[in-house]
Design an enzyme around this catalytic site. Sequence first.
Site, PDB file in Angstrom:
ATOM      1  N   HIS A 276      -1.498  -1.912  -0.804  1.00 29.22           N
ATOM      2  CA  HIS A 276      -0.721  -3.143  -0.428  1.00 29.22           C
ATOM      3  C   HIS A 276       0.411  -3.357  -1.856  1.00 29.22           C
ATOM      4  O   HIS A 276       0.130  -2.967  -2.801  1.00 29.22           O
ATOM      5  CB  HIS A 276      -1.326  -4.367  -0.287  1.00 29.22           C
ATOM      6  CG  HIS A 276      -0.937  -5.411   0.547  1.00 29.22           C
ATOM      7  ND1 HIS A 276      -0.099  -6.263  -0.264  1.00 29.22           N
ATOM      8  CD2 HIS A 276      -0.992  -5.737   1.713  1.00 29.22           C
ATOM      9  CE1 HIS A 276       0.267  -7.039   0.683  1.00 29.22           C
ATOM     10  NE2 HIS A 276      -0.150  -6.651   1.861  1.00 29.22           N
TER      11      HIS A 276
ATOM     12  N   ASP B 180      -5.934  -4.371   7.428  1.00 28.74           N
ATOM     13  CA  ASP B 180      -5.929  -3.609   8.457  1.00 28.74           C
ATOM     14  C   ASP B 180      -7.137  -2.657   8.451  1.00 28.74           C
ATOM     15  O   ASP B 180      -7.187  -1.862   9.737  1.00 28.74           O
ATOM     16  CB  ASP B 180      -4.372  -2.937   8.771  1.00 28.74           C
ATOM     17  CG  ASP B 180      -3.501  -3.828   9.406  1.00 28.74           C
ATOM     18  OD1 ASP B 180      -3.695  -4.893   9.771  1.00 28.74           O
ATOM     19  OD2 ASP B 180      -2.244  -3.650   8.695  1.00 28.74           O
TER      20      ASP B 180
HETATM   21  N1  CMC Z   1      -2.717   6.799   0.778  1.00 27.87           N
HETATM   22  C1  CMC Z   1      -2.227   7.251  -0.256  1.00 27.87           C
HETATM   23  N2  CMC Z   1      -1.439   7.246  -1.260  1.00 27.87           N
HETATM   24  C2  CMC Z   1      -0.812   5.863  -1.174  1.00 27.87           C
HETATM   25  C3  CMC Z   1      -1.036   4.761  -0.106  1.00 27.87           C
HETATM   26  C4  CMC Z   1      -1.996   5.443   0.829  1.00 27.87           C
HETATM   27  N3  CMC Z   1      -2.206   4.616   1.734  1.00 27.87           N
HETATM   28  N4  CMC Z   1      -0.424   3.858  -0.531  1.00 27.87           N
HETATM   29  C5  CMC Z   1       0.125   3.938  -1.650  1.00 27.87           C
HETATM   30  N5  CMC Z   1      -0.031   5.393  -2.124  1.00 27.87           N
HETATM   31  C6  CMC Z   1       0.606   5.900  -3.360  1.00 27.87           C
HETATM   32  C7  CMC Z   1       1.916   6.213  -3.082  1.00 27.87           C
HETATM   33  O1  CMC Z   1       2.032   7.678  -2.745  1.00 27.87           O
HETATM   34  C8  CMC Z   1       2.394   6.015  -4.738  1.00 27.87           C
HETATM   35  O2  CMC Z   1       1.906   7.221  -5.308  1.00 27.87           O
HETATM   36  P1  CMC Z   1       2.915   7.721  -6.541  1.00 27.87           P
HETATM   37  O3  CMC Z   1       2.855   6.474  -7.414  1.00 27.87           O
HETATM   38  O4  CMC Z   1       2.071   8.851  -7.022  1.00 27.87           O
HETATM   39  O5  CMC Z   1       4.368   8.101  -6.265  1.00 27.87           O
HETATM   40  C9  CMC Z   1       1.645   4.867  -4.980  1.00 27.87           C
HETATM   41  O6  CMC Z   1       0.414   4.875  -4.290  1.00 27.87           O
HETATM   42  C10 CMC Z   1       2.376   3.431  -4.893  1.00 27.87           C
HETATM   43  O7  CMC Z   1       2.603   3.396  -3.579  1.00 27.87           O
HETATM   44  P2  CMC Z   1       3.847   2.869  -2.947  1.00 27.87           P
HETATM   45  O8  CMC Z   1       4.420   3.544  -1.598  1.00 27.87           O
HETATM   46  O9  CMC Z   1       5.130   2.938  -3.804  1.00 27.87           O
HETATM   47  O10 CMC Z   1       3.570   1.150  -2.615  1.00 27.87           O
HETATM   48  P3  CMC Z   1       4.452   0.083  -1.807  1.00 27.87           P
HETATM   49  O11 CMC Z   1       4.091  -0.997  -2.361  1.00 27.87           O
HETATM   50  O12 CMC Z   1       5.576   0.561  -1.673  1.00 27.87           O
HETATM   51  O13 CMC Z   1       3.649   0.260  -0.336  1.00 27.87           O
HETATM   52  C11 CMC Z   1       2.240   0.183   1.610  1.00 27.87           C
HETATM   53  C12 CMC Z   1       2.603  -0.367   0.212  1.00 27.87           C
HETATM   54  C13 CMC Z   1       1.183  -0.745   2.335  1.00 27.87           C
HETATM   55  C14 CMC Z   1       3.471   0.323   2.585  1.00 27.87           C
HETATM   56  C15 CMC Z   1       1.466   1.500   1.172  1.00 27.87           C
HETATM   57  O14 CMC Z   1       0.474   1.330   0.284  1.00 27.87           O
HETATM   58  C16 CMC Z   1       0.957   2.135   2.446  1.00 27.87           C
HETATM   59  O15 CMC Z   1       1.845   2.868   3.022  1.00 27.87           O
HETATM   60  N6  CMC Z   1      -0.281   1.836   2.959  1.00 27.87           N
HETATM   61  C17 CMC Z   1      -0.646   2.332   4.194  1.00 27.87           C
HETATM   62  C18 CMC Z   1      -0.271   1.761   5.221  1.00 27.87           C
HETATM   63  C19 CMC Z   1      -0.919   0.305   5.369  1.00 27.87           C
HETATM   64  O16 CMC Z   1      -2.006   0.263   5.494  1.00 27.87           O
HETATM   65  N7  CMC Z   1      -0.293  -0.568   5.763  1.00 27.87           N
HETATM   66  C20 CMC Z   1      -0.907  -2.119   5.697  1.00 27.87           C
HETATM   67  C21 CMC Z   1      -0.334  -2.864   4.826  1.00 27.87           C
HETATM   68  S1  CMC Z   1      -1.443  -4.547   4.857  1.00 27.87           S
HETATM   69  C22 CMC Z   1      -0.879  -5.173   6.387  1.00 27.87           C
HETATM   70  C23 CMC Z   1       0.499  -5.801   6.385  1.00 27.87           C
HETATM   71  O17 CMC Z   1       0.562  -6.949   5.802  1.00 27.87           O
HETATM   72  O18 CMC Z   1       1.274  -5.369   6.894  1.00 27.87           O
END
Ligand code: CMC
Length: 427
Positions: free
Chosen positions: A306, A363
């Site tokens: 998140h 989710d």
């Molecule tokens: N699986 C594997 N690796 C992950 C995941 C995941 N679900 N989420 C983040 N990471 C890793 C990412 O690859 C990165 O690694 P590194 O530092 O080595 O490059 C690190 O964790 C930080 O991730 P980020 O993408 O920079 O974090 P963000 O804050 O930009 O993204 C997120 C947040 C929710 C989009 C992401 O965690 C994600 O894609 N999760 C899966 C989709 C999901 O479940 N979304 C629902 C969010 S909650 C409901 C809502 O309110 O929308």
Amino acid sequence: MSNTATIEINGKKYEMPILTGTENEIAIDISSFRSQSGVITLDQGYKNTGSCESEITFLDGEKGILRYRGYSIEELAEKASFLEVCYLLIFGELPNKVQLEKFHNDIREQSIVADDMKKILDGFPQSAHPMGVLSSLTSALVAFNPSSVQVSSEEAMYKAIVKILGKFPVLVAWTHRKRLGYPYEYGDEDLGYVENIAKMMFKKPNKEYKSNPVVIDALDKLLILHADHEQNCSTSTVRIVGSSHAGLFASLAAGISALWGPLHGGANQAVIEMLEAIKEDGGDTKKYMGKAKDKDDPFRLMGFGHRVYKNFDPRAKIIKKSADEVLSSLGIVDPILDIAKGLEKEALEDPYFVDRKLYPNVDFYSGIIYRALNIPTEMFTVMFALGRLPGWIAQWREMRLKKEPIGRPRQLYQGYTHRPFKSVDDR
Ligand code: CMC
């Protein structure tokens, strides 16, 4: 603590005011920074940019706290109804009995949708994704309710709010019924708000509808848990569209589109599809954990991570417990729940997830409950939209009442500098 921050560029100092929120969060107000210095701040994805001051929702991602208007999400999910939470979010206080009854009656009065809207719905293929249909129908509502919302009049705002709270569930139900090939029907105004939604969605054309308190309770709780989450992608979209003085319904239609994406609300659909795929593939969770950690593999563990929560998402804790209760009350054994629990256990012990503070989000388990309630996978994000509706409305209303300026970010241009035009023969 000083009440200004100093930014120094090339030996020149600029003083920026420091603001403190009611939960002691601190912000540097940089709104005059560019006019003073000619320099902008850059923050892709708005990871550290506050877009507004708000009184609606507080969340502390480090401590796993979520509160609507000061009330904890745990207490609201346990003790309040979704309609009370709608009122609380939008108007700032929990309603007394008289206020709640009036609010509900006003919504009931506005819950008829123009019959011509059915023609628009009929134009979509049955296979259309319901989020696209819902966004289009919400936008189309403007044509049937053209008077623009007078934001200087509380009465006009109130009318627009009860209109959308009345009509949106009908659009959700009809979108669902279209997919099933059922006739578009209304529910029963004498029922509670959520019970009526359930009836509109689930009533079979040839059978009397009997509501199940387990189903209604689960829906009520899920809608409350999704009702607001401060400045997330869809809410920021609603605020930014509304900041151009587009009306409430048009702003909400944009929010629905933003919610659709799998990184946001669309994750609940993606989670179930992922769990199904793991099951089909023999239930080997380790293989998928490996894929999630592999930087050359685009696969992500959906429902994990998140932007704001770097500790447990408090909503996920409530939903996990609720998933167990709902499945056992309905006598359902879903192998996917075991796969989800297995994945969660492995992730919570895996340094990749632990180091990056990736925990299950709202989710991860919500789809398992929706499945148990017989809601098709493609409708999951629509259920999220139904829950998020009061949050979007509250944020839009707050933004308009505070007379916030039009949202218009800056950019750091990295393209070509000036170059002469070449005619087509010379290219
Ligand atoms: N699986 C594997 N690796 C992950 C995941 C995941 N679900 N989420 C983040 N990471 C890793 C990412 O690859 C990165 O690694 P590194 O530092 O080595 O490059 C690190 O964790 C930080 O991730 P980020 O993408 O920079 O974090 P963000 O804050 O930009 O993204 C997120 C947040 C929710 C989009 C992401 O965690 C994600 O894609 N999760 C899966 C989709 C999901 O479940 N979304 C629902 C969010 S909650 C409901 C809502 O309110 O929308």
